[in-house]
Design a protein around this motif. Structure first.
Motif, short mmCIF file in Angstrom:
data_model
loop_
_atom_site.label_atom_id
_atom_site.label_comp_id
_atom_site.label_asym_id
_atom_site.label_seq_id
_atom_site.Cartn_x
_atom_site.Cartn_y
_atom_site.Cartn_z
N LEU A 193 64.97 3.63 5.77
CA LEU A 193 65.77 2.49 5.31
C LEU A 193 65.84 1.38 6.35
N GLU A 194 65.43 1.68 7.58
CA GLU A 194 65.39 0.65 8.62
C GLU A 194 64.32 -0.39 8.35
N PHE A 195 63.35 -0.05 7.51
CA PHE A 195 62.28 -1.01 7.21
C PHE A 195 62.79 -2.07 6.26
N LYS A 196 62.53 -3.30 6.60
CA LYS A 196 62.84 -4.44 5.74
C LYS A 196 61.53 -4.93 5.14
N VAL A 197 61.57 -5.33 3.90
CA VAL A 197 60.37 -5.82 3.24
C VAL A 197 59.95 -7.13 3.91
N PRO A 198 58.70 -7.21 4.35
CA PRO A 198 58.27 -8.43 5.03
C PRO A 198 58.13 -9.60 4.06
N GLU A 199 58.30 -10.79 4.60
CA GLU A 199 58.09 -11.98 3.79
C GLU A 199 56.60 -12.25 3.73
N GLY A 200 56.16 -12.76 2.63
CA GLY A 200 54.74 -13.03 2.46
C GLY A 200 54.13 -12.03 1.51
N HIS A 201 52.89 -12.35 1.13
CA HIS A 201 52.23 -11.52 0.11
C HIS A 201 50.83 -11.10 0.53
N ASP A 202 50.59 -11.09 1.83
CA ASP A 202 49.29 -10.61 2.30
C ASP A 202 49.53 -9.58 3.41
N TRP A 203 48.47 -9.18 4.09
CA TRP A 203 48.56 -8.13 5.09
C TRP A 203 49.15 -8.60 6.42
N HIS A 204 49.07 -9.89 6.68
CA HIS A 204 49.48 -10.41 7.98
C HIS A 204 50.94 -10.08 8.34
N PRO A 205 51.92 -10.23 7.43
CA PRO A 205 53.30 -9.90 7.83
C PRO A 205 53.51 -8.44 8.24
N THR B 25 51.65 -6.79 10.24
CA THR B 25 51.31 -6.59 11.64
C THR B 25 52.55 -6.65 12.53
N ASP B 26 53.54 -7.41 12.12
CA ASP B 26 54.79 -7.46 12.88
C ASP B 26 55.55 -6.13 12.82
N LEU B 27 55.25 -5.34 11.80
CA LEU B 27 55.94 -4.06 11.62
C LEU B 27 55.24 -2.89 12.33
N ILE B 28 54.11 -3.13 12.95
CA ILE B 28 53.34 -2.04 13.56
C ILE B 28 54.18 -1.24 14.57
N PRO B 29 54.93 -1.87 15.48
CA PRO B 29 55.76 -1.04 16.38
C PRO B 29 56.77 -0.17 15.64
N LYS B 30 57.38 -0.72 14.60
CA LYS B 30 58.35 0.07 13.81
C LYS B 30 57.66 1.22 13.09
N ILE B 31 56.48 0.93 12.53
CA ILE B 31 55.74 1.97 11.80
C ILE B 31 55.32 3.09 12.75
N LEU B 32 54.85 2.73 13.94
CA LEU B 32 54.44 3.74 14.93
C LEU B 32 55.62 4.60 15.37
N SER B 33 56.75 3.96 15.68
CA SER B 33 57.92 4.74 16.12
C SER B 33 58.44 5.61 14.97
N TYR B 34 58.40 5.09 13.74
CA TYR B 34 58.83 5.88 12.57
C TYR B 34 57.92 7.10 12.39
N ALA B 35 56.60 6.90 12.51
CA ALA B 35 55.66 8.00 12.29
C ALA B 35 55.89 9.13 13.29
N VAL B 36 56.09 8.77 14.56
CA VAL B 36 56.33 9.79 15.59
C VAL B 36 57.66 10.50 15.31
N SER B 37 58.69 9.73 14.97
CA SER B 37 60.00 10.33 14.71
C SER B 37 59.99 11.19 13.46
N PHE B 38 59.27 10.76 12.43
CA PHE B 38 59.16 11.56 11.22
C PHE B 38 58.52 12.91 11.56
N ALA B 39 57.47 12.86 12.39
CA ALA B 39 56.83 14.11 12.82
C ALA B 39 57.81 15.00 13.57
N TYR B 40 58.60 14.40 14.48
CA TYR B 40 59.57 15.20 15.23
C TYR B 40 60.61 15.86 14.32
#
Length: 194
Positions: free
Chosen positions: A23-35, A37-52
């Motif tokens: 739920l910490e993820f906010k929907v990015p503005e825009g309609h292409d892949w570029h927005p 990229t700003d979420l990559i740090p959040k996605i990486l930290s989420y993936a590691v934490s989900f695994a833990y």
């Protein structure tokens, strides 16, 4: 209280922890892949934490199958573990939103270290319910992963202020070490039931 009630409560808490993280993820503005990229740090930290959280859920499930009698001490130690795990969403979000700044990355390690210590305390309390020469105690006592993980967390905390990516390497390393389910308890349960 029976052990299955404590396990069900723990499962519920862990499910909520994962839900809070996503739920910490906010929907990015825009309609292409570029927005994204700003979420990559959040996605990486989420993936590691989900695994833990998944690793703790899996090993906690196996660990509770070795409990003979549920005591107040075991319930409090279980709550201590859940307390530290409940801080994973906060530390995950802070680390991801800060682009892995030193202090949030170190705090993440402190939370993981305290969760590991709590799990070890719970495991040792459960081991005391068994004879010292039982298959379960012998299996759980040979816990190399449990002994080396806190050392890696300490290294990760220390290196967070030198290089956050080195710190994250240690977090990922511990997750990889634990990703393969721990079969020691399963084997010991089979031996003790024979």
């Amino acid at each position: 209280m029976k052990v299955n009630r404590m396990e069900a409560f723990s499962d519920g808490v862990l499910a909520i922890i994962i839900t809070i993280m996503v739920l910490e993820f906010k929907v990015p503005e825009g309609h292409d892949w570029h927005p994204l990229t700003d979420l990559i740090p959040k996605i990486l930290s989420y993936a590691v934490s989900f695994a833990y959280v998944g690793i703790y859920w899996n090993n906690h499930h196996h660990l509770l199958h070795t409990v003979h009698t549920l005591s107040g001490k075991l319930m409090w130690l279980n709550l201590l573990l859940l307390f530290w795990l409940s801080l994973v969403p906060f530390s995950t979000a802070w680390m991801g939103e800060s682009d892995f700044a030193a202090t949030p990355t170190a705090l993440y390690g402190i939370v993981l270290l305290c969760a590991a210590i709590s799990y070890t305390l719970l495991q040792r309390a459960i081991m005391k319910q068994h004879a010292s020469d039982s298959a379960i105690v012998l299996a759980m006592g040979a816990d190399m992963k449990g002994k080396i993980s806190p050392l890696f967390y300490i290294l990760a905390i220390a290196t967070a202020y030198l290089n956050a990516w080195v710190s994250c390497f240690f977090y990922v390393l511990v997750a990889v070490i634990w990703f393969v389910p721990d079969k020691r308890i399963e084997r010991a349960l089979k031996i003790s039931s024979m």
